[in-house]
Design a protein around this motif. Structure first.
Motif, mmCIF file in Angstrom:
data_model
loop_
_atom_site.group_PDB
_atom_site.id
_atom_site.type_symbol
_atom_site.label_atom_id
_atom_site.label_comp_id
_atom_site.label_asym_id
_atom_site.label_seq_id
_atom_site.Cartn_x
_atom_site.Cartn_y
_atom_site.Cartn_z
ATOM 1 N N GLU A 386 0.828 -1.195 0.000
ATOM 2 C CA GLU A 386 0.000 0.000 0.000
ATOM 3 C C GLU A 386 0.869 1.255 0.000
ATOM 4 O O GLU A 386 1.839 1.346 0.748
ATOM 5 C CB GLU A 386 -0.930 -0.014 1.225
ATOM 6 C CG GLU A 386 -2.061 0.970 1.077
ATOM 7 C CD GLU A 386 -3.060 0.914 2.229
ATOM 8 O OE1 GLU A 386 -3.206 -0.151 2.856
ATOM 9 O OE2 GLU A 386 -3.702 1.949 2.473
ATOM 10 N N GLY A 387 0.529 2.187 -0.871
ATOM 11 C CA GLY A 387 1.276 3.447 -0.954
ATOM 12 C C GLY A 387 2.367 3.427 -2.007
ATOM 13 O O GLY A 387 2.917 4.469 -2.366
ATOM 14 N N LYS A 388 2.686 2.241 -2.530
ATOM 15 C CA LYS A 388 3.754 2.145 -3.538
ATOM 16 C C LYS A 388 3.283 2.738 -4.868
ATOM 17 O O LYS A 388 2.139 2.552 -5.276
ATOM 18 C CB LYS A 388 4.124 0.665 -3.731
ATOM 19 C CG LYS A 388 5.399 0.447 -4.542
ATOM 20 C CD LYS A 388 5.709 -1.050 -4.633
ATOM 21 C CE LYS A 388 6.752 -1.355 -5.667
ATOM 22 N NZ LYS A 388 8.103 -0.933 -5.284
ATOM 23 N N ASN A 389 4.191 3.460 -5.526
ATOM 24 C CA ASN A 389 3.849 4.032 -6.837
ATOM 25 C C ASN A 389 4.061 2.997 -7.939
ATOM 26 O O ASN A 389 5.111 2.380 -8.016
ATOM 27 C CB ASN A 389 4.736 5.245 -7.132
ATOM 28 C CG ASN A 389 4.454 6.379 -6.173
ATOM 29 O OD1 ASN A 389 3.304 6.581 -5.771
ATOM 30 N ND2 ASN A 389 5.489 7.090 -5.791
ATOM 31 N N LEU A 390 3.054 2.821 -8.762
ATOM 32 C CA LEU A 390 3.165 1.935 -9.921
ATOM 33 C C LEU A 390 2.659 2.692 -11.137
ATOM 34 O O LEU A 390 1.708 3.466 -11.027
ATOM 35 C CB LEU A 390 2.335 0.663 -9.729
ATOM 36 C CG LEU A 390 2.807 -0.365 -8.701
ATOM 37 C CD1 LEU A 390 1.837 -1.535 -8.659
ATOM 38 C CD2 LEU A 390 4.216 -0.871 -9.014
ATOM 39 N N GLY A 391 3.280 2.452 -12.280
ATOM 40 C CA GLY A 391 2.802 3.080 -13.503
ATOM 41 C C GLY A 391 2.043 2.087 -14.365
ATOM 42 O O GLY A 391 2.124 0.880 -14.154
ATOM 43 N N VAL A 392 1.289 2.620 -15.308
ATOM 44 C CA VAL A 392 0.587 1.764 -16.267
ATOM 45 C C VAL A 392 1.050 2.137 -17.673
ATOM 46 O O VAL A 392 1.219 3.317 -17.992
ATOM 47 C CB VAL A 392 -0.947 1.931 -16.174
ATOM 48 C CG1 VAL A 392 -1.653 1.209 -17.315
ATOM 49 C CG2 VAL A 392 -1.461 1.420 -14.845
ATOM 50 N N TYR A 393 1.280 1.117 -18.496
ATOM 51 C CA TYR A 393 1.570 1.321 -19.914
ATOM 52 C C TYR A 393 0.307 0.950 -20.681
ATOM 53 O O TYR A 393 -0.284 -0.094 -20.430
ATOM 54 C CB TYR A 393 2.742 0.413 -20.317
ATOM 55 C CG TYR A 393 3.025 0.348 -21.799
ATOM 56 C CD1 TYR A 393 3.868 1.283 -22.405
ATOM 57 C CD2 TYR A 393 2.462 -0.656 -22.594
ATOM 58 C CE1 TYR A 393 4.127 1.214 -23.767
ATOM 59 C CE2 TYR A 393 2.721 -0.728 -23.956
ATOM 60 C CZ TYR A 393 3.554 0.214 -24.540
ATOM 61 O OH TYR A 393 3.814 0.147 -25.888
ATOM 62 N N TYR A 394 -0.121 1.831 -21.596
ATOM 63 C CA TYR A 394 -1.317 1.521 -22.389
ATOM 64 C C TYR A 394 -0.953 0.583 -23.529
ATOM 65 O O TYR A 394 -0.182 0.965 -24.407
ATOM 66 C CB TYR A 394 -1.897 2.789 -23.015
ATOM 67 C CG TYR A 394 -2.408 3.834 -22.062
ATOM 68 C CD1 TYR A 394 -3.392 3.536 -21.131
ATOM 69 C CD2 TYR A 394 -1.948 5.144 -22.130
ATOM 70 C CE1 TYR A 394 -3.897 4.519 -20.287
ATOM 71 C CE2 TYR A 394 -2.440 6.129 -21.288
ATOM 72 C CZ TYR A 394 -3.413 5.814 -20.361
ATOM 73 O OH TYR A 394 -3.903 6.781 -19.539
ATOM 74 N N LEU A 395 -1.509 -0.603 -23.531
ATOM 75 C CA LEU A 395 -1.337 -1.478 -24.696
ATOM 76 C C LEU A 395 -2.040 -0.834 -25.888
ATOM 77 O O LEU A 395 -2.925 0.001 -25.721
ATOM 78 C CB LEU A 395 -1.957 -2.848 -24.426
ATOM 79 C CG LEU A 395 -1.255 -3.750 -23.406
ATOM 80 C CD1 LEU A 395 -2.016 -5.068 -23.302
ATOM 81 C CD2 LEU A 395 0.195 -4.023 -23.791
ATOM 82 N N ALA A 396 -1.651 -1.260 -27.087
ATOM 83 C CA ALA A 396 -2.261 -0.707 -28.299
ATOM 84 C C ALA A 396 -3.768 -0.925 -28.272
ATOM 85 O O ALA A 396 -4.244 -2.002 -27.926
ATOM 86 C CB ALA A 396 -1.664 -1.370 -29.522
#
Lengths: 431, 127
Positions: A386-396
């Motif tokens: 909890e609290g950890k930063n995660l990013g998202v990559y948009y698939l095509a």
């Protein structure tokens, strides 16, 4: 309908057919129009009436009424009903007090999740089991084959292989129109105004009994003269909310009574769209996404190890669950991300990236929940803090994006640049 | 389902309003209704050229991402930048404020494949 087993795995092939209109179909068409109806789990169900966002907000601020008549409602009764349910599901059923319910799982002998269920104790030897619409025929077939001694009970030698088919328990479909009495189909009223709404349909003592219901407790009451089992359960994360089990033939009348009584309190009819966004915001799993599905997600990974009683005398899939409990290294996490205007929505299968840009897992479900996006993702346990930063990559999302070099799939460990920043939130949220 | 008179339509539910040599294009009422609430629109770059029936935009709702095909062959001269912050205009006013972009038609022959409002209405009845 047919089922078969190999190596403890229960395989079921459903006969395809035309979707059946929900018993509330006419009410939905009046409220939303035919274009808002869609086939879901073999039923024609409403996707939304006013808008998904408006219905979502109504449940959080007032209350929303859902058609859940597609859900399977089974009666398991007979002298050994309790022991039978204890053997075929993961939670402890025989400990249940009258008028109380428990959440659990039906597994096959290999430990695959066949469904998540709620078991309601209505009598010493009488239980109501609510199963997912999409799994109902599979579960009925499975339980039947277990009783016939045809489905695998245990992959190792076990006294339960001989014992289980001898247990005296009868399984009946409670929605069956040919059932002489006590027919039950599910409606759900969820949100803070639920009790006040129902209070208008009963007398003072009935209203008091409803208000005093504890979580996972139920009472039998008359609402507008209609016999109902009123259970403080639901699928929206609302602290206040009930499921109402009613004769399917009475369901349209009850539906309209509740909408009428609730109108001044802000109650709206809600479709499958907000049902999904609400359960995602609350962190609740959907079979096929956060349970089983392509990652074969177990209850432990889904965050429900507490509903799997490893120390129980026996349940089907117990040995496999003991192994999973020791070894699992991925889990379901709830991630919050921006939903500001102009932010592209995240989608199922989009990869989650840690601060080094390394893929740690994938989105299972995602929805817009008021001012944010919430994703349930299957990620490395080390990243699920909890609290950890995660990013998202948009698939095509389209062929033209593929041409521009956007990826269509990403493997764990692969390094990428994130398109959108998010944060791991608490596993569940209550409202 | 509203069908606006005077526009040309594709079977994929895009519309084009032809004025001089330019087409203003968007998606139809049927398309926006099917998509549900539009939450994101990816528009092409001004100056980019597309053949008829080529993907030129993506409209995303809370349910799905859907390709939008260019109803005419031509070059993008203007895009509706309002949609970057208010994508729901596509739902609210699909034939008006919810337009996607303007295209300078390079091949007038590409108009021949489009339906008029009456034909499109008939086509909708077959779906």
């Amino acid at each position: 309908m047919q089922g078969s087993t190999s190596a403890g795995q229960f395989v079921f092939k459903e006969r395809a057919g035309e979707p059946v209109p929900s018993v509330l179909y006419d009410e939905h068409v009046k409220l939303a129009g035919k274009s808002h109806m869609a086939a879901f789990a073999g039923y024609l169900m409403p996707l939304w009436y006013s808008s998904i966002a408006e219905e979502h907000r109504a449940v959080r601020q007032h209350a929303g009424l859902f058609d859940c008549t597609h859900m399977g409602v089974l009666e398991v009764s007979g002298p050994d009903a309790g022991s039978f349910l204890d053997a075929v599901s993961t939670n402890r059923v025989q400990d249940l007090k009258l008028g109380r319910a428990k959440y659990g799982y039906i597994l096959d002998a290999a430990g695959n999740v066949l469904d998540d269920i709620i078991v309601y104790r209505r009598g010493e030897t009488n239980f109501m089991v609510v199963v997912n619409a999409a799994n109902e025929s599979k579960i009925r077939s499975y339980l039947h084959e277990l009783q016939q001694g045809r489905a695998v009970v245990d992959t190792q030698s076990s006294p339960w292989i001989a014992k289980l088919p001898k247990l005296k328990a009868t399984i009946r479909d409670m929605r069956d129109p040919s059932r002489p009495s006590d027919r039950r189909a599910d409606l759900a009223l969820q949100g803070p105004a639920s009790f006040d709404t129902l209070g208008k349909l009963t007398d003072a003592s009935g209203a008091k009994r409803i208000c005093e219901l504890k979580s996972f407790a139920f009472v039998q009451e008359k609402l507008g003269g209609i016999d109902c089992l009123i259970c403080r359960t639901g699928y929206t994360g609302s602290n206040v909310g009930v499921e109402l089990f009613v004769d399917p033939q009475q369901a349209p009348r009850l539906w309209n009574l509740i909408l009428e009584a609730g109108r001044p309190l802000g109650v709206l009819p809600c479709g499958l769209g907000s049902r999904d966004s609400l359960r995602i915001e609350a962190g609740l799993p959907l079979y096929g996404h956060e349970l089983d599905g392509k990652f074969n997600i177990s209850p432990f990974e889904a965050g429900y190890g507490w509903a799997v009683k490893l120390d129980k005398e026996f349940f089907i899939g117990q040995a496999a669950m003991r192994r999973v409990a020791e070894t699992y290294d991925m889990e379901v996490a709830r991630i919050e991300l921006s939903a500001a205007r102009g932010v592209r929505p995240i989608r199922q299968d989009d990869p989650l990236l840690d601060e080094q840009g390394e893929c740690v897992g994938w989105v299972l479900s995602a929805a817009k929940a008021e001012d944010k996006q919430v994703a349930l993702a299957y990620i490395d346990r080390k990243a699920a803090v909890e609290g950890k930063n995660l990013g998202v990559y948009y698939l095509a999302r389209s062929d033209s994006q593929v041409e521009q070099g956007r990826k269509q799939a990403v493997q764990k460990g692969q390094k990428l640049e994130a398109d959108l920043a998010g944060t791991v939130a608490s596993r569940f949220a209550k409202f | 389902m509203a069908v606006a008179q005077g526009l040309l339509y594709t079977k994929d539910h895009e519309w084009a309003r032809i004025e001089g040599g330019t087409a203003t294009v968007g998606i139809t009422d049927y398309a926006q209704e099917q998509l549900g609430e539009v939450v994101f629109v990816e528009l092409p770059k001004v100056g980019k050229e597309f053949g008829a029936h080529k993907e030129f935009a993506v409209v995303e709702s809370s349910k799905a991402a859907s390709d939008v095909f260019c109803p005419v062959a031509g070059k993008v001269t203007e895009v509706n930048t309002e949609l970057e912050t208010t994508p729901e205009l596509v739902n609210k006013d699909c034939y008006g404020e919810g337009w996607l972009c303007k295209i300078k038609i390079t091949d007038k022959g590409s108009l021949a494949n489009l339906m008029d409002a009456k034909k499109y209405e008939e086509y909708l009845k077959t779906l």
